[in-house]
Every structure is written in C-alpha cells, then in structure tokens.
Design a protein around this motif. Structure first.
Motif, PDB file in Angstrom:
ATOM      1  N   LEU A 135       0.819  -1.211   0.000  1.00 21.34           N
ATOM      2  CA  LEU A 135       0.000   0.000   0.000  1.00 21.34           C
ATOM      3  C   LEU A 135       0.854   1.261   0.000  1.00 21.34           C
ATOM      4  CD1 LEU A 135      -2.704   1.557   0.378  1.00 21.34           C
ATOM      5  CD2 LEU A 135      -2.466   1.133   2.836  1.00 21.34           C
ATOM      6  N   THR A 136       1.834   1.322   0.904  1.00 20.39           N
ATOM      7  CA  THR A 136       2.624   2.543   1.030  1.00 20.39           C
ATOM      8  C   THR A 136       3.508   2.789  -0.190  1.00 20.39           C
ATOM      9  OG1 THR A 136       4.352   1.305   2.229  1.00 20.39           O
ATOM     10  CG2 THR A 136       2.652   2.399   3.544  1.00 20.39           C
ATOM     11  N   GLY A 137       4.000   1.704  -0.805  1.00 21.31           N
ATOM     12  CA  GLY A 137       4.814   1.867  -2.004  1.00 21.31           C
ATOM     13  C   GLY A 137       4.024   2.479  -3.143  1.00 21.31           C
ATOM     14  N   ARG A 138       2.793   2.022  -3.330  1.00 22.18           N
ATOM     15  CA  ARG A 138       1.958   2.568  -4.394  1.00 22.18           C
ATOM     16  C   ARG A 138       1.553   4.009  -4.097  1.00 22.18           C
ATOM     17  NH1 ARG A 138       1.009   3.490  -9.415  1.00 22.18           N
ATOM     18  NH2 ARG A 138      -1.170   3.439 -10.067  1.00 22.18           N
ATOM     19  N   LEU A 139       1.229   4.310  -2.839  1.00 24.03           N
ATOM     20  CA  LEU A 139       0.877   5.685  -2.465  1.00 24.03           C
ATOM     21  C   LEU A 139       2.048   6.630  -2.733  1.00 24.03           C
ATOM     22  CD1 LEU A 139      -1.080   5.162   0.889  1.00 24.03           C
ATOM     23  CD2 LEU A 139      -2.027   5.889  -1.322  1.00 24.03           C
ATOM     24  N   LEU A 140       3.262   6.157  -2.476  1.00 25.23           N
ATOM     25  CA  LEU A 140       4.442   6.985  -2.755  1.00 25.23           C
ATOM     26  C   LEU A 140       4.552   7.303  -4.234  1.00 25.23           C
ATOM     27  CD1 LEU A 140       7.164   8.305  -2.056  1.00 25.23           C
ATOM     28  CD2 LEU A 140       8.197   6.034  -2.208  1.00 25.23           C
ATOM     29  N   ASN A 146       4.042  12.092   2.849  1.00 27.28           N
ATOM     30  CA  ASN A 146       4.186  12.704   4.166  1.00 27.28           C
ATOM     31  C   ASN A 146       2.887  12.739   4.960  1.00 27.28           C
ATOM     32  OD1 ASN A 146       6.538  14.378   2.434  1.00 27.28           O
ATOM     33  ND2 ASN A 146       7.112  13.694   4.481  1.00 27.28           N
ATOM     34  N   GLY A 147       1.756  12.897   4.285  1.00 24.28           N
ATOM     35  CA  GLY A 147       0.466  12.868   4.981  1.00 24.28           C
ATOM     36  C   GLY A 147       0.191  11.518   5.615  1.00 24.28           C
ATOM     37  N   PRO A 148       0.193  10.434   4.807  1.00 24.52           N
ATOM     38  CA  PRO A 148       0.023   9.093   5.400  1.00 24.52           C
ATOM     39  C   PRO A 148       1.085   8.759   6.436  1.00 24.52           C
ATOM     40  CG  PRO A 148      -0.307   9.007   3.024  1.00 24.52           C
ATOM     41  CD  PRO A 148       0.189  10.386   3.332  1.00 24.52           C
ATOM     42  N   LEU A 149       2.321   9.275   6.245  1.00 21.23           N
ATOM     43  CA  LEU A 149       3.389   9.011   7.204  1.00 21.23           C
ATOM     44  C   LEU A 149       3.059   9.620   8.567  1.00 21.23           C
ATOM     45  CD1 LEU A 149       6.331   7.876   7.561  1.00 21.23           C
ATOM     46  CD2 LEU A 149       7.118  10.205   7.101  1.00 21.23           C
ATOM     47  N   GLY A 189       7.450   0.756   5.321  1.00 24.71           N
ATOM     48  CA  GLY A 189       7.275   0.092   4.034  1.00 24.71           C
ATOM     49  C   GLY A 189       7.865   0.810   2.846  1.00 24.71           C
ATOM     50  N   SER A 190       7.685   2.143   2.765  1.00 23.34           N
ATOM     51  CA  SER A 190       8.171   2.890   1.598  1.00 23.34           C
ATOM     52  C   SER A 190       9.476   3.620   1.872  1.00 23.34           C
ATOM     53  CB  SER A 190       7.102   3.896   1.156  1.00 23.34           C
ATOM     54  OG  SER A 190       6.748   4.756   2.221  1.00 23.34           O
ATOM     55  N   THR A 191      10.065   3.425   3.048  1.00 19.88           N
ATOM     56  CA  THR A 191      11.310   4.128   3.377  1.00 19.88           C
ATOM     57  C   THR A 191      12.450   3.792   2.411  1.00 19.88           C
ATOM     58  OG1 THR A 191      10.683   4.248   5.706  1.00 19.88           O
ATOM     59  CG2 THR A 191      13.008   4.534   5.194  1.00 19.88           C
ATOM     60  N   PRO A 192      12.676   2.511   2.046  1.00 25.01           N
ATOM     61  CA  PRO A 192      13.735   2.234   1.068  1.00 25.01           C
ATOM     62  C   PRO A 192      13.501   2.924  -0.273  1.00 25.01           C
ATOM     63  CG  PRO A 192      13.084   0.219   2.195  1.00 25.01           C
ATOM     64  CD  PRO A 192      12.081   1.257   2.574  1.00 25.01           C
ATOM     65  N   ALA A 252      12.373  11.272  11.965  1.00 27.47           N
ATOM     66  CA  ALA A 252      12.182  10.682  10.638  1.00 27.47           C
ATOM     67  C   ALA A 252      11.128  11.445   9.841  1.00 27.47           C
ATOM     68  CB  ALA A 252      11.785   9.217  10.776  1.00 27.47           C
ATOM     69  N   ASN A 253      10.036  11.839  10.476  1.00 28.77           N
ATOM     70  CA  ASN A 253       8.994  12.601   9.793  1.00 28.77           C
ATOM     71  C   ASN A 253       9.515  13.939   9.281  1.00 28.77           C
ATOM     72  OD1 ASN A 253       5.776  11.795  10.045  1.00 28.77           O
ATOM     73  ND2 ASN A 253       7.107  10.635  11.428  1.00 28.77           N
ATOM     74  N   ILE A 254      10.429  14.538  10.019  1.00 30.16           N
ATOM     75  CA  ILE A 254      10.987  15.828   9.609  1.00 30.16           C
ATOM     76  C   ILE A 254      11.930  15.683   8.417  1.00 30.16           C
ATOM     77  CG2 ILE A 254      12.486  17.735  10.351  1.00 30.16           C
ATOM     78  CD1 ILE A 254      11.393  17.298  13.192  1.00 30.16           C
ATOM     79  N   LEU A 255      12.733  14.636   8.421  1.00 30.18           N
ATOM     80  CA  LEU A 255      13.800  14.508   7.424  1.00 30.18           C
ATOM     81  C   LEU A 255      13.385  13.778   6.151  1.00 30.18           C
ATOM     82  CD1 LEU A 255      16.851  13.655   9.738  1.00 30.18           C
ATOM     83  CD2 LEU A 255      16.223  15.869   8.752  1.00 30.18           C
TER      84      LEU A 255
END
Length: 466
Positions: A135-140, A146-149, A189-192, A252-255
C-alpha cells in the motif's frame, strides 16, 4: 546501400535503407541473418532492463550532499523505531523487544497462557510489518507520502503507549500484536523507496546506513526493556521505550521527503505485470526461501546456549552481539554492492550465513564458539537486510519503484513468518538443534542458488555486475 543499426535490450538488427528514388534501388528489407544468435544470448528479462544511471525523465540523482544524506538519517531513525531484524522469539523493530516481553508475560502477567499462545503476539507483529509495504509503495508513486506518514506515526505512537495500559490477553494481542505491527509496516514500508529517490550510484551504501538503525535498535531496546522491568515495573518500562521511539519517529517525519514527481503508472496497488519479468519473480522467490531459514539460528541462539548449560544472563546477550556485528555487514555490504553489484555482494554473504547455520548446532561446546557464530552470522544477516531493496529497485524504472519494492517486501511475509514455526516443529520432533541447523542451512543454500539465477535472468549471463 546505407545501413542503419537499431538496438534494444534484447537484439541488434540492421535495416537496409534504400537509396533515394532516383537511384532506382529496391525496396527496404530487414536483414535478420544474425537474429537467432542474438536472441539466444539475450537476457530473459526482455522488457525490464535494469535501471540506467540517466533517463530522459530523471536526468540525475544527487547521490550525496546534505539534503540526500539527511533523508538517509531520517530513514535510519525510522528503521531504529520500527524495523530491527535481529530476532528473538519472533521479534522485529520495537518488535525486537518482544523476546523480553515473552519472558515477562510467561512469568508474570499471563502465567495461565502457554508459551506458544503468548508467542502469537510476536508472530502477528512480525507478519504484519511486511504487509503494508504494498500500500505505502503505491501511495508513494502516486505522490502521497508525508500525509500518510504523519497519520501512521500518530497511530503507531499511540499504540506503543497503550501497550502499558493493556490488562487482558486479547487487549495485548490487538494493541501490541496487530496495531504496532501494522503501523510499523506503514511507517517503514516505503522508506527504502524514498532513499532510492536520492541515490543511484551510492544507493546500496545508503541502504546500508539505513539498516544501521535496525542494528542499534535491536541492540539497545531489548537491553533497556529487560533492565527497566526490575527497576520501574512494566508500565514505565514500556513508556520509557515508547518515548525513545517517539523521538526517532518524529525526527524521521521531519527529514524524510520524496524527490521525484508523482507517476500514475498503470496497474493499481498490485501490478501483476511486474511478475512477467522472470528476474523479479525469481528475486521475490529467493528472498522468501532465504527467509525460511535465515533468522532461525538467531531465534534459537539463546535457547541453544541455555540447553548447553550456559547462564541465561549470558545467552541473552548473544543476540546483542549478533546485532552489533550486523553493523559491519550492513555498512560493508553497501560499499561493496555499489562497486561490484548488489546481488554479487548479497550472494556470498548469504552463502556464509548458510555455512554458519550448518555449523551452529555444533558450536555450543564453548562460550567462545557461540560468540564467534553470533558475530559471523550477524554480519551475514546484516548484509542481507541491507541489500533487500537493491535488486527490486533496479529491476525496472523509477516511475513505479515504490510499488515494486513494496510488492517484494510484502511477499517476504510468507517466508519470514513461515520459517520460525517450521523450525519449531523440527526442534520439537527431533529434540535437539542438529536438524534445525540442517534445515536452516539447506533452505538458505537454495536461496543462494535462486539469487544467482536472478542475476542470470537480469543479465543474460552468469557473470556480470548486478
């Protein structure tokens, strides 16, 4: 007659261009005399070339600089707070601390529950952390990050603090098992893929730094939790760890920020077309098979040491030793992968893991041998974790890299959750660890063969940089 040569990922052919009309030349015809030979030596991943350093859509990658490396630091913080891969009784991330919780629950809160029932809390965490990557990969890829994060971070932090307030077994399963596992997966999930936005030539090195957070968290959090239980009690132990993780997640959210524009490529959240690329399919299969055995020795290092007669106060730290050693594997594998190729680095490290798995049951004769096994195996597993995103990221373009990496990580849930229970069954039936070591080393060895096959399918030859 002039000849024009065309090239693509699979063949080179020559088109005989006719002369101008006044030269009375025959009509154009296609020369395919060498075509069978060219097709025979072509890569099987016909329409899925590995990503090129430069394309028309993406002219360049920063591959360094303060902003790019700040993203990596943010990814490291997220890895620290959510995803630690040194396992102790099915542990992962903050989830790594569950090994300590397992013991505490058995001896205190849930004495009426079996160890097997309690372990389901950790198993649910461990399995759910993989699932949201799809899910997160596709949203990216669609531009929603950043919103979902931020929303997932709020739910994750709330779930961490609520663990301290749980009183019944069902509440713990829902809060510590389901909620923290799922939202940890939403965060990581989408961090990499975010890191992939900023790095190409140094991408594996960046992934290695990202994975350091797992090693630090896997070393520090279980020790802190275990020490605090006896000093401040269960509730404040959980709250203290939750405060530490909250700080890491906020940083992490900031950077963390995506660099590339949204790309609404076809296929939805799950794109079956990616599996038409045999290299990608084989890569996902290789990861799953490897994970069936890769973390088995780490899970049972503690109990195998205790069975050999060593103090639990010592064997507990074998996992921390392996975590510290994994720092070497994570950093060195990233540097080596950028120079020699991700799979060219991953295969020998994973092969070392297979050899150590075979040897581990016979290394319990002394404390020194157990420590050596922990160090070598920690290096091997650290490299594996660090390089997981590298191959899927290269097996296609950047327009849907998030979805592709997400699919690979999501499918890894099958191998990651299936391996420990299988090893447990073997342990119960055999009554020792010899057969467990044979199982673990055997499946990792098969995983190495599949990784080598993935490289062949991607390159069209057995030797080459990939």
């Amino acid at each position: 007659m002039e000849k024009i040569t065309f090239k693509n990922s699979t063949a080179v052919f020559t088109l005989d261009q006719p002369r101008r009309p006044h030269e009375d030349a025959p009509e154009a015809n296609l020369s395919v005399e060498e075509l069978p030979y060219l097709w025979a030596s072509a890569p099987l991943a016909v329409s899925f070339e590995p990503e090129k350093p430069a394309t028309r859509e993406i002219p360049d990658f920063p591959d360094g600089g303060m902003r790019a490396w700040s993203v990596v630091i943010g990814a490291l913080c997220m890895s620290f707070g959510t995803r630690v891969t040194s396992l102790r009784n099915f542990s992962f991330g903050w989830i790594n601390s569950f090994g300590v919780f397992q013991t505490y629950y058995q001896q205190n809160t849930f004495q009426n529950q079996s160890a097997s029932n309690i372990s389901w809390i950790g198993s649910i965490q461990y399995g759910l952390i993989f699932i949201p990557a799809l899910l997160t990969g596709r949203l990216l890829d669609l531009g929603y990050y950043n919103g979902p994060l931020a929303i997932s971070s709020a739910f994750y932090i709330a779930a961490l603090f609520l663990v301290a307030e749980c009183k019944t077994f069902l509440q713990v399963i829902l809060c510590q098992g389901v909620a923290t596992g799922f939202f940890a997966g939403m965060l990581f999930g989408s961090t990499p893929a975010i890191v992939s936005h900023w790095f190409l030539k140094k991408r594996s090195q960046a992934f290695g730094v990202l994975a350091i957070g797992s090693s630090i968290g896997g070393t520090v959090l279980p020790i802190i939790t275990q020490q605090l239980f006896g000093k401040v009690g269960f509730k404040w132990s959980v709250r203290a760890v939750a405060f530490i993780i909250t700080f890491a997640v906020i940083v992490a959210n900031i950077l963390l920020r995506p660099r590339l524009p949204p790309s609404n490529v076809k296929g939805g959240f799950f794109d079956l077309r990616a599996f038409k690329n045999p290299a990608f399919t084989c890569c996902v299969l290789a990861y799953n098979v490897s994970l069936l055995g890769l973390y088995v020795p780490l899970i049972y290092l503690d109990s195998s040491g205790q069975e050999a007669g060593y103090s639990p106060n010592f064997t507990f730290y074998l996992i921390s030793i392996a975590n510290c050693a994994s720092l070497i594997g994570r950093l060195s594998s990233g540097v080596l992968a950028d120079k020699f190729g991700a799979l060219n680095t991953l295969i020998p490290f994973t092969l070392v893991g297979a050899v150590v798995s075979f040897a581990w049951p016979f290394a319990t004769s002394s404390i020194a041998s157990l420590v050596v096994v922990s160090i070598i195996y920690g290096c091997a597993t650290g490299a594996f974790v660090s390089l997981i995103p590298s191959a899927p990221a290269r097996l296609g373009g950047m327009s849907d890299a998030g979805r592709r990496i997400g699919m690979a990580i999501t499918f890894m849930a099958f191998g990651a959750t299936g391996g420990p229970p299988l090893a447990g069954v073997i342990r119960t039936k055999s009554g020792g660890f010899d057969d467990v070591g044979l199982y673990s080393g055997g499946v990792i060895l098969v995983g190495c063969i599949l990784l080598a096959t993935t490289r062949y399918l991607a390159l069209g030859k057995w030797v080459g940089k990939f």
